[in-house]
Design a protein around this motif. Structure first.
Motif, PDB file in Angstrom:
ATOM      1  N   THR A  92       0.813  -1.192   0.022  1.00  7.38           N
ATOM      2  CA  THR A  92       0.128   0.097   0.133  1.00  7.38           C
ATOM      3  C   THR A  92       0.870   1.172  -0.113  1.00  7.38           C
ATOM      4  O   THR A  92       1.683   1.440   0.855  1.00  7.38           O
ATOM      5  CB  THR A  92      -0.887   0.038   1.093  1.00  7.38           C
ATOM      6  N   PHE A  93       0.690   2.178  -0.992  1.00  5.28           N
ATOM      7  CA  PHE A  93       1.565   3.393  -1.068  1.00  5.28           C
ATOM      8  C   PHE A  93       0.753   4.315  -2.218  1.00  5.28           C
ATOM      9  O   PHE A  93      -0.164   3.916  -2.920  1.00  5.28           O
ATOM     10  CB  PHE A  93       2.838   2.856  -1.583  1.00  5.28           C
ATOM     11  N   ASP A  94       1.613   5.552  -2.098  1.00  8.35           N
ATOM     12  CA  ASP A  94       1.101   6.534  -3.115  1.00  8.35           C
ATOM     13  C   ASP A  94       1.804   6.282  -4.392  1.00  8.35           C
ATOM     14  O   ASP A  94       2.962   6.536  -4.362  1.00  8.35           O
ATOM     15  CB  ASP A  94       1.159   7.935  -2.471  1.00  8.35           C
ATOM     16  N   VAL A  95       1.070   5.966  -5.463  1.00  2.62           N
ATOM     17  CA  VAL A  95       1.891   5.346  -6.784  1.00  2.62           C
ATOM     18  C   VAL A  95       2.470   6.597  -7.374  1.00  2.62           C
ATOM     19  O   VAL A  95       3.474   6.664  -7.696  1.00  2.62           O
ATOM     20  CB  VAL A  95       0.603   4.961  -7.588  1.00  2.62           C
ATOM     21  N   ASP A  96       2.038   7.829  -7.326  1.00  6.48           N
ATOM     22  CA  ASP A  96       2.530   8.835  -8.110  1.00  6.48           C
ATOM     23  C   ASP A  96       3.914   9.398  -7.175  1.00  6.48           C
ATOM     24  O   ASP A  96       4.904   9.723  -7.958  1.00  6.48           O
ATOM     25  CB  ASP A  96       1.380  10.061  -7.999  1.00  6.48           C
ATOM     26  N   ARG A  97       3.566   9.233  -5.744  1.00  3.53           N
ATOM     27  CA  ARG A  97       4.566   9.865  -5.075  1.00  3.53           C
ATOM     28  C   ARG A  97       5.975   8.763  -4.992  1.00  3.53           C
ATOM     29  O   ARG A  97       7.154   9.164  -5.344  1.00  3.53           O
ATOM     30  CB  ARG A  97       4.345   9.849  -3.553  1.00  3.53           C
ATOM     31  N   LEU A  98       5.731   7.655  -5.060  1.00  5.48           N
ATOM     32  CA  LEU A  98       6.792   6.746  -5.049  1.00  5.48           C
ATOM     33  C   LEU A  98       7.373   6.673  -6.520  1.00  5.48           C
ATOM     34  O   LEU A  98       8.633   6.195  -6.781  1.00  5.48           O
ATOM     35  CB  LEU A  98       6.253   5.014  -4.734  1.00  5.48           C
ATOM     36  N   GLU A  99       6.572   6.670  -7.657  1.00 10.76           N
ATOM     37  CA  GLU A  99       7.205   6.806  -8.738  1.00 10.76           C
ATOM     38  C   GLU A  99       7.976   7.903  -8.918  1.00 10.76           C
ATOM     39  O   GLU A  99       8.913   7.950  -9.769  1.00 10.76           O
ATOM     40  CB  GLU A  99       5.976   6.761  -9.815  1.00 10.76           C
ATOM     41  N   GLN A 100       7.607   8.993  -8.379  1.00 10.64           N
ATOM     42  CA  GLN A 100       8.550  10.262  -8.396  1.00 10.64           C
ATOM     43  C   GLN A 100       9.981  10.222  -7.908  1.00 10.64           C
ATOM     44  O   GLN A 100      10.969  10.447  -8.122  1.00 10.64           O
ATOM     45  CB  GLN A 100       7.837  11.532  -7.798  1.00 10.64           C
ATOM     46  N   VAL A 101       9.834   9.332  -6.814  1.00  7.37           N
ATOM     47  CA  VAL A 101      11.171   8.983  -5.893  1.00  7.37           C
ATOM     48  C   VAL A 101      11.886   7.990  -6.844  1.00  7.37           C
ATOM     49  O   VAL A 101      13.119   8.310  -7.117  1.00  7.37           O
ATOM     50  CB  VAL A 101      10.707   8.092  -4.468  1.00  7.37           C
ATOM     51  N   LEU A 102      11.381   7.020  -7.605  1.00  7.81           N
ATOM     52  CA  LEU A 102      12.248   6.249  -8.182  1.00  7.81           C
ATOM     53  C   LEU A 102      12.677   6.813  -9.571  1.00  7.81           C
ATOM     54  O   LEU A 102      13.781   6.415 -10.132  1.00  7.81           O
ATOM     55  CB  LEU A 102      11.207   5.138  -8.927  1.00  7.81           C
ATOM     56  N   ILE A 103      11.927   7.777 -10.233  1.00  8.87           N
ATOM     57  CA  ILE A 103      12.450   8.745 -11.249  1.00  8.87           C
ATOM     58  C   ILE A 103      13.650   9.191 -11.031  1.00  8.87           C
ATOM     59  O   ILE A 103      14.596   9.374 -11.755  1.00  8.87           O
ATOM     60  CB  ILE A 103      11.169   9.453 -11.936  1.00  8.87           C
ATOM     61  N   ASN A 104      13.626  10.052  -9.743  1.00  7.70           N
ATOM     62  CA  ASN A 104      14.411  10.809  -9.391  1.00  7.70           C
ATOM     63  C   ASN A 104      15.886  10.022  -9.303  1.00  7.70           C
ATOM     64  O   ASN A 104      16.893  10.295  -9.662  1.00  7.70           O
ATOM     65  CB  ASN A 104      14.174  11.623  -8.067  1.00  7.70           C
ATOM     66  N   LEU A 105      15.793   8.875  -8.565  1.00  9.57           N
ATOM     67  CA  LEU A 105      17.067   8.093  -8.163  1.00  9.57           C
ATOM     68  C   LEU A 105      17.539   7.479  -9.490  1.00  9.57           C
ATOM     69  O   LEU A 105      18.660   7.432  -9.888  1.00  9.57           O
ATOM     70  CB  LEU A 105      16.554   6.957  -7.079  1.00  9.57           C
ATOM     71  N   ILE A 106      16.768   6.684 -10.448  1.00 13.23           N
ATOM     72  CA  ILE A 106      16.983   6.444 -11.588  1.00 13.23           C
ATOM     73  C   ILE A 106      17.742   7.339 -12.595  1.00 13.23           C
ATOM     74  O   ILE A 106      18.812   7.055 -13.074  1.00 13.23           O
ATOM     75  CB  ILE A 106      16.179   5.414 -12.339  1.00 13.23           C
ATOM     76  N   MET A 107      17.228   8.378 -12.609  1.00 14.37           N
ATOM     77  CA  MET A 107      17.616   9.335 -13.485  1.00 14.37           C
ATOM     78  C   MET A 107      18.953   9.829 -13.084  1.00 14.37           C
ATOM     79  O   MET A 107      20.018   9.865 -13.891  1.00 14.37           O
ATOM     80  CB  MET A 107      16.745  10.541 -13.594  1.00 14.37           C
ATOM     81  N   ASN A 108      19.220  10.056 -11.818  1.00 16.78           N
ATOM     82  CA  ASN A 108      20.404  10.454 -10.934  1.00 16.78           C
ATOM     83  C   ASN A 108      21.434   9.534 -11.283  1.00 16.78           C
ATOM     84  O   ASN A 108      22.494   9.774 -11.719  1.00 16.78           O
ATOM     85  CB  ASN A 108      20.405  10.772  -9.609  1.00 16.78           C
ATOM     86  N   ALA A 109      21.175   8.134 -11.146  1.00 20.23           N
ATOM     87  CA  ALA A 109      22.090   6.909 -11.658  1.00 20.23           C
ATOM     88  C   ALA A 109      22.502   7.054 -12.780  1.00 20.23           C
ATOM     89  O   ALA A 109      23.744   6.745 -12.963  1.00 20.23           O
ATOM     90  CB  ALA A 109      21.424   5.815 -10.821  1.00 20.23           C
ATOM     91  N   ILE A 110      21.617   7.044 -13.886  1.00 16.11           N
ATOM     92  CA  ILE A 110      22.036   7.172 -15.475  1.00 16.11           C
ATOM     93  C   ILE A 110      22.995   8.269 -15.555  1.00 16.11           C
ATOM     94  O   ILE A 110      24.052   8.379 -16.122  1.00 16.11           O
ATOM     95  CB  ILE A 110      20.728   7.385 -16.170  1.00 16.11           C
ATOM     96  N   ARG A 111      22.688   9.558 -15.100  1.00 14.35           N
ATOM     97  CA  ARG A 111      23.344  10.534 -15.415  1.00 14.35           C
ATOM     98  C   ARG A 111      24.815  10.778 -14.948  1.00 14.35           C
ATOM     99  O   ARG A 111      25.791  10.965 -15.454  1.00 14.35           O
ATOM    100  CB  ARG A 111      22.840  11.940 -14.799  1.00 14.35           C
ATOM    101  N   HIS A 112      24.826  10.091 -13.598  1.00 15.01           N
ATOM    102  CA  HIS A 112      26.518  10.038 -13.160  1.00 15.01           C
ATOM    103  C   HIS A 112      26.998   8.695 -13.320  1.00 15.01           C
ATOM    104  O   HIS A 112      28.066   8.525 -12.744  1.00 15.01           O
ATOM    105  CB  HIS A 112      26.069  10.222 -11.531  1.00 15.01           C
TER     106      HIS A 112
END
Length: 599
Positions: free
Chosen positions: A478-498
């Motif tokens: 049970t979680f907020d889909v949009d908020r947790l998606e925002q978390v994963l997007i930020n972390l995955i995008m930072n990982a790809i960039r760096h």
């Protein structure tokens, strides 16, 4: 305690010594006076008896002889008195005293040249001490010698004496009487003085016991009132002192406890120095400051206090003015304020207040970096909006295709500004506690797979291999889909960039692991990129923090993404941590609470 070291022994011995001294002096004076008076009486008696004897001979006009006329009158004399009558240095009459004298000693007396010469010169009676030496023993007497002449012209010398043995016997008896009287007086005085000194010392001993108890912190005992003299007044004064001392000690203890609680509860460090710069007192923040300094890299000689603080101590002792200075070592910054404590006009000690300004300095730097970053982030899209809009207005775009191209750029930059503003508003709302989550229970694996699949194109463009590892495909969460998606997007995008760069095989892995033993859901985003310096890790989730080259390297970003991530995870009652090594890679670990597995 030994008797002679106690007040009873001292008073008793003083009285006895005074009494003995008085008795000795008085006895000596009495003996001298008694002896003098005794000799005066003997002299007067001898002179009187001599006058009587000579008067008898004048009356009879003849010498007294052994069986002659007048000798019967001498029987009235004391037995201790001896009489010798001499004519032409020859004895004609001898009356022995109780101490018998030989005829030889008598003849020696009557023919004594010195006595005869003295009689001839002075023509007056002689009084002297004389010694009849009998068989080598002394027989001292008080001697009275007087010349006389009868009416018939006959001349003679009268020797009358009294034995010293009787005088000494009387003196000895008087001395014995004085000695016994003195001993009796000493004995009686000893008993009385001992009783008196004991009674006087008893309240003093009680005061001593109470004083010892007071010195050990017991202020409740009181001295009983035994007498109404100076000692009684001393006991009353002592009780008042103990009462006042108890009050003062209690007040001081309360003040000390309050001061101790204040010092322990202070956020600032407080160090009290002696004038020789030794530490007298410190509270926990001050001890932490000294600990950090002692084990810092700058303290190679392992001295107790920083050199800057020592210089400030020297300066305040020299100028007597308050000192304020900044102390920096490692990545920590402190401000020290030094003041003096006085004891009258003399400096008693120095108080240093140490304030940790590391966080304030860091926030100050973050604010300046934020202003710089926001200015930079806004300057570029605003400049492009201004430039392309001016180009359209000035007719630089000649064709419809160019106008649409310029308008598309203006549109994208406006979206960029909008995203920046929305991120800032989201973060502000989250930090203010206005985060509202729309939670729903769905399968976690398909959700993560969908988010990861959206980055496949971006990963290929950045030469990054994107992997997904799922431990439990059937896990419902049970979680907020949009908020947790925002978390994963930020972390995955930072990982790809760096991680991604041409000529390097970058790998980004997203892993889901359900730890039912510890009741936590782990979502891990790891890469083999450039990594993050250890000094920057504690500040990664602070907003607007992007001063680290390993995180930016000229890439896009406002420095508030990870701050938003942290707030979203904490809103789900979880936490996020980082493990990173420079040139090895980084792992962002999300931990969320997990219920027990349903059977």
């Amino acid at each position: 305690m030994k008797l002679w070291n106690s007040i009873v022994g001292k008073i008793w011995s003083t009285i006895i010594l005074l009494l003995i001294g008085v008795l000795v002096i008085c006895g000596f004076l009495v003996a001298v006076i008694y002896e003098k008076n005794n000799f005066n009486e003997i002299k007067a008696e001898l002179d009187q008896d001599a006058s009587k004897i000579i008067g008898v001979m004048h009356k009879n006009d003849a010498f007294i002889s052994e069986n002659g006329e007048g000798s019967e009158s001498l029987t009235l004399l004391d037995d201790t008195i001896g009489v010798i009558i001499a004519k032409d240095n020859e004895s004609v009459y001898v009356r022995q005293s109780t101490d018998k004298v030989s005829q030889q000693s008598i003849e020696k007396l009557t023919k004594n040249q010195k006595i005869n010469e003295a009689l001839a010169e002075k023509n007056a009676p002689l009084e002297m001490k004389y010694d009849f030496k009998e068989n080598g023993t002394n027989s001292p007497v008080q001697l009275y010698v007087k010349k006389f002449e009868l009416d018939n012209g006959e001349k003679g010398v009268l020797y009358i004496y009294k034995s010293f043995r009787d005088i000494l016997s009387v003196t000895k008896q008087a001395t014995r009487t004085l000695v016994f009287a003195g001993l009796g007086a000493i004995l009686i005085t000893s008993l009385l003085s001992f009783v008196f000194s004991s009674r006087m010392a008893f309240p003093l001993r009680e005061m001593k016991k109470i004083a010892v108890a007071v010195s050990r912190g017991n202020f409740d005992n009181r001295v009983p009132s035994y007498t109404h003299d100076e000692i009684g007044d001393l006991g009353i004064a002592f009780n008042n002192m103990a009462q006042q001392l108890k009050y003062n000690i209690s007040a001081l203890r309360q003040e000390k406890e309050q001061l101790s609680n204040i010092l322990v509860g202070m956020a600032d460090g407080v160090i009290k120095f002696n004038i020789d710069k030794t530490i007298i007192l410190s509270n926990p923040p001050a001890e932490e400051f000294l600990h950090n300094w002692f084990f810092s890299n700058e303290n190679s000689e392992k001295v107790l206090i920083p050199s800057k603080l020592e210089d400030m101590l020297d300066e305040i002792l020299k100028t007597r003015d308050e000192q304020v200075g900044e102390i920096t070592f490692g990545d920590q910054t402190y401000v020290a304020i030094l003041t003096l404590l006085y004891n009258g006009e003399n400096v008693r000690s120095i108080v240093a207040v140490i304030r940790d300004m590391t966080e304030e300095k860091r926030l100050e730097k973050m604010k300046s970096d934020f202003v710089s970053n926001i200015s930079h982030e806004l300057r570029t899209p605003i400049s492009m909006l201004q430039g392309y809009s001016e180009a359209i207005i000035d007719g630089v775009a000649q064709t419809d295709e160019e106008v649409r191209e310029f308008a598309q750029i203006i549109y994208e930059e406006s979206l960029r500004i909008g995203r920046l503003v929305n991120d800032m508003l989201d973060l502000a709302r989250m930090e203010a506690g206005f985060t509202q989550l729309d939670k729903q229970e769905i399968k976690l694996a398909p959700f993560i797979s969908k988010v990861v699949s959206n980055f496949e194109v971006l990963a290929k463009e950045n030469f990054v291999e994107l992997n997904l590892e799922i431990d439990d495909y059937d896990l419902m969460y049970t979680f907020d889909v949009d908020r947790l998606e925002q978390v994963l997007i930020n972390l995955i995008m930072n990982a790809i960039r760096h991680t991604g760069r041409e000529g390097y095989h970058g790998v980004v892995t997203v892993k889901e692991h359900a730890d039912y033993v510890n009741r936590q859901l782990l979502i891990i985003v790891s890469d083999n990129g450039s990594g993050i310096p250890e000094a920057d890790i504690p500040y990664l989730f602070e907003r607007f923090y992007k001063a680290d080259k390993a995180r930016t390297r000229g890439k896009a970003g406002t420095g508030i993404g990870l701050a938003i991530v942290k707030n979203i995870i904490e809103a789900h009652h979880g936490n996020i941590t980082v493990e990173s090594t420079v040139d090895v890679g980084s792992s962002f670990i999300i931990s969320l609470p997990l219920k027990e597995k349903r059977s």
